[in-house]
Enzyme design. Structure first.
Site, PDB file in Angstrom:
ATOM      1  N   CYS A 119      57.010  68.144  41.438  1.00 56.39           N
ATOM      2  CA  CYS A 119      57.039  68.256  42.896  1.00 56.39           C
ATOM      3  C   CYS A 119      56.967  69.723  43.339  1.00 56.39           C
ATOM      4  CB  CYS A 119      58.306  67.595  43.436  1.00 56.39           C
ATOM      5  SG  CYS A 119      58.461  67.742  45.223  1.00 56.39           S
ATOM      6  N   CYS A 168      59.197  70.612  46.365  1.00 58.74           N
ATOM      7  CA  CYS A 168      60.622  70.739  46.054  1.00 58.74           C
ATOM      8  C   CYS A 168      60.911  72.047  45.295  1.00 58.74           C
ATOM      9  CB  CYS A 168      61.104  69.582  45.174  1.00 58.74           C
ATOM     10  SG  CYS A 168      60.434  67.981  45.598  1.00 58.74           S
ATOM     11  N   ASP A 169      60.047  72.414  44.348  1.00 61.53           N
ATOM     12  CA  ASP A 169      60.416  73.454  43.374  1.00 61.53           C
ATOM     13  C   ASP A 169      59.568  74.728  43.416  1.00 61.53           C
ATOM     14  OD1 ASP A 169      62.340  71.690  42.432  1.00 61.53           O
ATOM     15  OD2 ASP A 169      60.976  70.772  40.989  1.00 61.53           O
TER      16      ASP A 169
END
Ligand code: FAD
Ligand code: NAP
Length: 309
Positions: free
Chosen positions: A134, A137-138
């Site tokens: 992701c 997200c990261d």
């Protein structure tokens, strides 16, 4: 007709499930969405959506919020719960979560898909410590560092391009010499000076220092030559797997686990429908999930009307 807790239970609240809820509740059906996480599905992991009608560009989480408000406006309920199994009793169905059981006349399965894993050494060990599925997200954890992306589809190319705002460089490693991604995404990536493509190459092992990712070992498919690329992050986008484990006993999937429906979203079991990415279909997109959801919401109404006759 058997008295049930709900007319319709929708399992999953991505774009498909939320649209099914909108249509079913607007048709005055008592509707429940069961969702194991935060409502929004894959939208929550998508930075920017620019192919959903009505919006030139919108952040995935913003679109999720708007869809959720729309889904709830006609009285649908939403409860947290991971569905473990569905049992067909003919004119009614039982839906079991870990904590609670429900009865309903119609079930709409909208559980989507999950990211396929590579299954190479180091992938699991360094998940969350440099290995990610992701970018939204990261990605920000890897500011100014080299990033590797694996895959050649829409996800790898679009998310690889997104990652260039953080990474010092982004290498997209693909097993062939031709991308599967949409042309517009390819062109954008080819124009991006921060992106390098590594063709005909497969990943063999994610390398690390015990704490975090430090590199990846690759193999050129044609020459057999192995190499090590230093990187802080490996983002893996090698396709999707259907989330259909809870419905295995129903016998409604193909050999790969995708749910087979007709064009009204009906499975072979009367009263059980499936929508969105979890279906056997050729185009897995927000717009197609939404179309499926609208159809199934309306078909739920038609089915319940016919039951009452
Ligand atoms: P999902 O969005 O996957 O939602 C499924 C929901 O079901 C999830 O919330 C999950 O928690 C829930 N669930 C699963 N199992 C259970 C259970 N047992 N009990 C309860 N709840 C459960 N498409 C576009 O059109 N444009 C884009 O720009 C775009 N970008 C993308 C970027 C990435 C990285 C990815 C992976 C996909 C992208 N897509 C894009 C595709 C799009 O996100 C999907 O087609 C769409 O989200 C499918 O919607 P869905 O409702 O079928 O499933
Ligand atoms: P995908 O289209 O299935 O592509 C997976 C990619 O990974 C392919 O290029 C494949 O190579 C490669 N691959 C598969 N297994 C591999 C392995 N073991 N090792 C190395 N490489 C491997 O998956 P996706 O890109 O995640 O897309 C999933 C769905 O979401 C699609 O329907 C897509 O259209 C949709 N989506 C849409 C958007 C958008 O509209 N903007 C963005 C993201 C995703 P081959 O090409 O050789 O098979």
């Amino acid at each position: 007709m058997t008295v049930t807790d709900y007319d319709v239970i929708i399992i999953g609240s991505g774009p498909g499930g939320m649209t099914a809820a909108l249509y079913a509740s607007r048709a005055n059906l008592k509707t429940l969405i069961l969702e194991k996480g935060v409502p929004g599905g894959e939208l929550l992991n998508t930075a920017e959506v620019e192919n959903y009608p009505g919006f030139a560009s919108i952040d995935g989480p913003d679109l999720a919020e708007k869809m959720y408000e729309g889904a709830m406006q006609f009285g649908a309920e939403h409860q947290f719960g991971e569905v473990k199994t569905v049992i067909d009793h003919g004119d009614y169905k039982e839906v079991k979560t870990r904590k609670k059981d429900f009865t309903t006349k119609v079930v709409i399965i909208a559980t989507g898909s999950v990211h396929r894993k590579l299954g190479i050494p180091g992938e699991e060990e360094y998940a969350g410590r440099g290995v990610s599925y992701c970018a939204v997200c990261d990605g920000a954890f890897f500011k100014g560092q080299p990033i590797v992306v694996i895959g050649g589809g829409d996800s790898a190319v679009e998310e690889g391009t997104y990652l260039t705002q953080f990474g010092e460089s982004v290498k997209i490693v693909h097993r062939r010499d031709e991308l599967r991604a949409q042309k517009i995404l390819q062109d954008r990536a080819f124009r991006n000076e921060k992106i390098d493509f590594v063709w005909d190459t497969i990943p063999l092992e994610v390398l690390g220092d015990g704490q975090k990712v430090t590199g990846i070992r690759l193999k050129h498919k044609k020459t057999g030559e192995e190499s090590v690329v230093d990187t802080a992050a490996v983002f893996i986008y090698v396709g999707l797997l259907p989330v259909t484990e809870p419905f295995k006993e129903l016998g409604i999937t193909d050999d790969e686990g995708w749910i087979i429906t007709d064009d009204t979203m009906a499975t072979k079991i009367p009263g059980i429908f499936a929508v969105g990415d979890v279906r056997q279909k050729t185009l897995r997109q927000i717009a197609t999930a939404v179309g499926d959801g609208g159809q199934a919401g309306q078909e739920a109404y038609n089915y319940i009307e016919a039951l009452a006759d």
